[in-house]
Structure formats: structure tokens, C-alpha cells
Design an enzyme around this catalytic site. Structure first.
Site, PDB file in Angstrom:
ATOM      1  N   HIS A 141     -31.301 -77.348  45.116  1.00 40.40           N
ATOM      2  CA  HIS A 141     -30.899 -77.695  46.480  1.00 40.40           C
ATOM      3  C   HIS A 141     -31.930 -78.556  47.203  1.00 40.40           C
ATOM      4  CE1 HIS A 141     -33.270 -74.029  47.690  1.00 40.40           C
ATOM      5  NE2 HIS A 141     -33.519 -74.788  48.754  1.00 40.40           N
ATOM      6  N   ASP A 171     -30.093 -72.798  40.411  1.00 39.57           N
ATOM      7  CA  ASP A 171     -30.794 -73.474  41.504  1.00 39.57           C
ATOM      8  C   ASP A 171     -32.140 -74.015  41.044  1.00 39.57           C
ATOM      9  OD1 ASP A 171     -31.123 -74.519  44.049  1.00 39.57           O
ATOM     10  OD2 ASP A 171     -32.024 -72.690  44.855  1.00 39.57           O
ATOM     11  N   GLY A 244     -38.709 -75.401  53.387  1.00 38.48           N
ATOM     12  CA  GLY A 244     -39.768 -76.268  52.876  1.00 38.48           C
ATOM     13  C   GLY A 244     -40.558 -75.589  51.779  1.00 38.48           C
ATOM     14  N   ASN A 245     -40.592 -74.246  51.777  1.00 39.76           N
ATOM     15  CA  ASN A 245     -41.222 -73.507  50.688  1.00 39.76           C
ATOM     16  C   ASN A 245     -40.384 -73.557  49.413  1.00 39.76           C
ATOM     17  OD1 ASN A 245     -42.774 -71.626  52.985  1.00 39.76           O
ATOM     18  ND2 ASN A 245     -43.838 -71.774  51.015  1.00 39.76           N
ATOM     19  N   SER A 246     -39.100 -73.868  49.550  1.00 37.33           N
ATOM     20  CA  SER A 246     -38.211 -73.880  48.387  1.00 37.33           C
ATOM     21  C   SER A 246     -38.756 -74.785  47.292  1.00 37.33           C
ATOM     22  CB  SER A 246     -36.815 -74.351  48.788  1.00 37.33           C
ATOM     23  OG  SER A 246     -36.189 -73.426  49.637  1.00 37.33           O
ATOM     24  N   LEU A 301     -13.752 -73.811  30.787  1.00 36.64           N
ATOM     25  CA  LEU A 301     -12.322 -73.876  30.490  1.00 36.64           C
ATOM     26  C   LEU A 301     -11.951 -75.194  29.821  1.00 36.64           C
ATOM     27  CD1 LEU A 301     -10.672 -72.380  33.716  1.00 36.64           C
ATOM     28  CD2 LEU A 301     -10.913 -71.288  31.478  1.00 36.64           C
ATOM     29  N   GLY A 302     -12.700 -76.242  30.079  1.00 34.66           N
ATOM     30  CA  GLY A 302     -12.343 -77.558  29.561  1.00 34.66           C
ATOM     31  C   GLY A 302     -11.430 -78.317  30.489  1.00 34.66           C
TER      32      GLY A 302
END
Length: 391
Positions: A141, A171, A244-246, A301-302
Site C-alpha cells: 500500500h 501487503d 509513514g511508519n508503514s 479460478l482462471g
């Protein structure tokens, strides 16, 4: 049970028989004069002695001596994993060992607004250098939709970065900068973490405070959190993390990377709730993103699917119900506009339901799928394919 009293004090049972075995002629003893006071005192003493003997015998029969029980005290080393250090956290030492491997990430994205006018938005996050030759781990993200990515090292050097690969399900993402001999993180393990263990988070809170160090503890393990449409099993910490720590690092007391910070629970009444992807989960994903560009072994599933979540979007799409629709059936036998009803008896209403129904399956498995086509319910058996990255 044997009585341990001295049997020699009792009368000899043969004393009343003569040598021939016949009973002796027993004459009654002549009565003796007894003093009434002495006789009473003797009776009291005799009764007391008899009570003592009886009580002693009863206690011997009813309460045998307790066995010798030894309680062994467990030591801290027996309860704690080998990687756990009982010493107090030295945040300064961890910061000195790990800060150089954490970077600031800045992104620019081109957005389209009303009347089709375009404008540029910026974003910020953190990343962790995972190899000396320029590979950096961050969150999906943080770089999602970015048209350009730049990285600022701890020493202030700014470098352009390119996206290597990304995985929305965990993520996680990997970017790369052209550089050599970068300070890479030392990987630890998250399997041996214990609740209460001290940790340090290093990142770029608010997108402008790079290199910020906060300390705390592991508040919980295996915490299931829903972020967007994904269910994730994360570490929980009370080390202060902010937007911002992400993408930044969570480190143990020896400066080893044990998690990739990826979210914070926010709200006016919420504090001390930060989450990180366990490094044991992240490491395998990161390695596959670098070597093959996607995470292999996941079923699909394709068919291309789209989720209709509101009546307004249903009206726009020209459908009569909310749910998950096929937009490209490929070779599955599904047609565009089919609405999924169930997969292996799992009711389908959202994309999350599709992922839950496919969990536990592998590419090549056969599944039974029910779908609605022109208000009729149909059933189809199809073979799962492998989920590949979008081109």
C-alpha cells in the site's frame, strides 16, 4: 495392618492349659479391699491411657506418613526461547545497529479527477534494505499506483527506485535502487517471539520524520486483522507507529529484523495498537517476489472477477443484485455477467468470500461452483489454475 505394639506384654494363651492339654482347674481369686479414691483415680488414668493408645492406633491406620515430595523450580531459560534476551532493552544500541538499514520512501502518483483533469499526489512511507545490492522491502500500500518512487537513505542520500514486484495479499512489495554495499538488515525469526518481549520500531512517521525510533513490547502474536479485503495474521505491538511508519522495521533487542510494520489502529480513543507482518511470513514472500515476480502455489479460478458492492454500482453495471460477477470467463466455461453463488458450499457475496473458499486448495484441485445466469442457478466443476500476477 499389623499392630506395632509389643506382644510380649500380653498373657500367654497356653498359660491356662496343663501339660496334658486339659484345662486347669481355675479357682476364683479372693476379692481384695480397694480404696474408693485410689480406685477412681486409677480408673481415670487407665481410661486416659486406653484412649491414647486407641487414638494412636487409629491415626496410624488412617493417616500414613506423607511421602517426601520435591517441587522442582523451573528456570527462566526453560520457559524462554533461545533467542530471547532477559536483559533490559537498550534502545540506543538497537538504533545504532539497525537505523542505517531503514529508508524513507516518497512516491508520486497521477490521479484523474472530475471532468477528467489530472493532478499529482504524493505519498510517503518506509522501507527496509534487505540486501547490499539494492533490494528494499516495503508495503504494497506504500507504493500502490505510484508512477515514481524515490528512496532517502539514513545518511541523506536520495536515489530513484523501481518496482520489482508486489503482493497485495500479504501487503508486501520489493523495490530496487542502483547501489552496492548498502547496509542490509540482519534477519531474525518471529516464531520464537514471546508476549512482553521488548522491541524497537524504526521508520518515517508522518512522512517527514525519517529515522524515528520508538520502543515497546510484543503485545500479542497471531492477531488476525482485516486490512481492505485481506485477512492477515500479524504481530501486535505498543511501540508507537504512525502513518509513514508503514514498510519500516520492527527489531528485537539484538537489532534483528522480526517484522515489517504495516498498520496502526487509529481513532480518538485508540492508542498503542500497532501491527507488523511477522518476518517468517514476509521472508518467503520477499524472496519469491525477487526471484520470480510473484508468489507461487496460490489457487485461482482462471476467470476475471469484479465485485458489485452498492445498488448504485449495480445500476451502473446493469445487473439486478449485489455480488461477485465474471468479467472474463476465459476457458472455465463461465460467461461474462455470471454471478457467483457458491464455491464448495461456501456462499459467495464478496471477493473475500472467494478467497476464503479457495484457501486450503492448490492449483490442479477440482472444485464445484454454482452461479446464476439469467436468473437460473447452474453448477460447474472446474480445475483450479495458479494465480499469476496481472500484466
Amino acid at each position: 495392618m499389623y499392630d506395632d505394639r509389643n506382644f510380649s506384654s500380653f498373657p500367654d494363651p497356653q498359660a491356662d492349659f496343663d501339660a496334658s492339654g486339659s484345662v486347669r482347674d481355675m479357682q476364683p481369686a479372693k476379692p481384695k479391699k480397694r480404696h474408693p479414691v485410689l480406685t477412681g483415680a486409677a480408673l481415670v488414668l487407665l481410661c486416659g491411657f486406653a484412649g491414647y493408645i486407641g487414638a494412636s492406633a487409629a491415626m496410624k491406620n488412617a493417616a500414613p506418613a506423607a511421602p517426601n515430595v520435591v517441587i522442582q523450580q523451573s528456570t527462566a531459560s526453560e520457559k524462554m526461547p533461545d533467542s530471547f534476551s532477559p536483559l533490559p532493552l537498550n534502545a540506543a544500541a538497537v538504533a545504532a545497529a539497525a537505523s542505517d538499514c531503514v529508508v524513507e520512501i516518497t512516491t508520486e502518483s497521477v490521479q484523474t479527477g472530475s471532468y477528467f483533469n489530472q493532478y499529482v499526489t504524493t505519498g510517503a512511507g518506509s522501507g527496509v534494505i534487505i540486501s547490499p545490492n539494492g533490494y528494499i522491502a516495503t508495503n504494497d500500500h506504500v507504493i500502490a499506483g505510484a508512477n515514481s518512487i524515490s528512496v532517502r537513505l539514513h545518511d541523506g542520500t536520495t536515489l530513484d527506485a523501481v518496482l520489482v514486484a508486489t503482493d497485495a495479499q500479504t501487503d508486501l512489495a520489493v523495490i530496487h535502487v542502483e547501489s552496492t554495499d548498502l547496509p542490509a538488515a540482519t534477519f531474525g525469526t518471529s516464531a520464537d517471539l514471546v508476549v512482553g518481549q521488548p522491541v524497537v520500531a524504526i521508520g518515517n512517521p508522518l512522512g517527514r520524520l525519517g529515522g524515528t525510533v520508538t520502543d515497546g513490547i510484543i503485545s500479542a502474536k497471531d492477531r488476525v486483522i482485516t486490512i481492505g479485503e485481506e485477512h492477515m495474521t500479524l504481530l501486535q505491538t505498543n511501540a508507537a507507529v504512525n502513518p509513514g511508519n508503514s514498510g519500516g522495521g520492527l527489531f528485537d533487542s539484538e537489532g534483528r529484523l522480526i517484522g515489517i510494520v504495516n498498520s496502526k489502529s487509529s481513532g480518538s480513543d485508540v492508542e498503542g495498537l500497532g501491527f507488523a507482518i511477522p518476518i517468517d511470513t514476509a521472508r518467503g514472500v520477499i524472496e519469491q517476489l525477487i526471484t520470480q515476480g510473484y508468489v507461487s502455489g496460490r489457487p485461482a479460478l482462471g476467470a476475471a472477477l469484479s465485485e458489485v458492492t452498492s445498488f448504485r454500482s449495480a445500476l451502473w453495471a446493469g445487473v439486478s443484485r449485489l455480488g461477485v460477477y465474471v468479467t472474463d470467463g476465459g476457458s472455465t466455461g463461465l460467461e461474462n455477467g455470471d454471478c457467483l453463488y457458491s464455491i464448495e458450499d461456501h456462499q459467495i457475496e464478496t471477493m473475500t468470500d472467494v478467497k476464503s473458499a479457495l484457501s486450503g486448495h492448490a492449483p490442479g484441485d477440482e472444485i464445484t461452483l454454482q452461479f446464476i445466469r439469467r436468473d437460473q442457478l447452474y453448477e460447474l466443476t472446474l480445475t483450479l489454475s495458479e494465480q499469476l500476477p496481472a500484466e
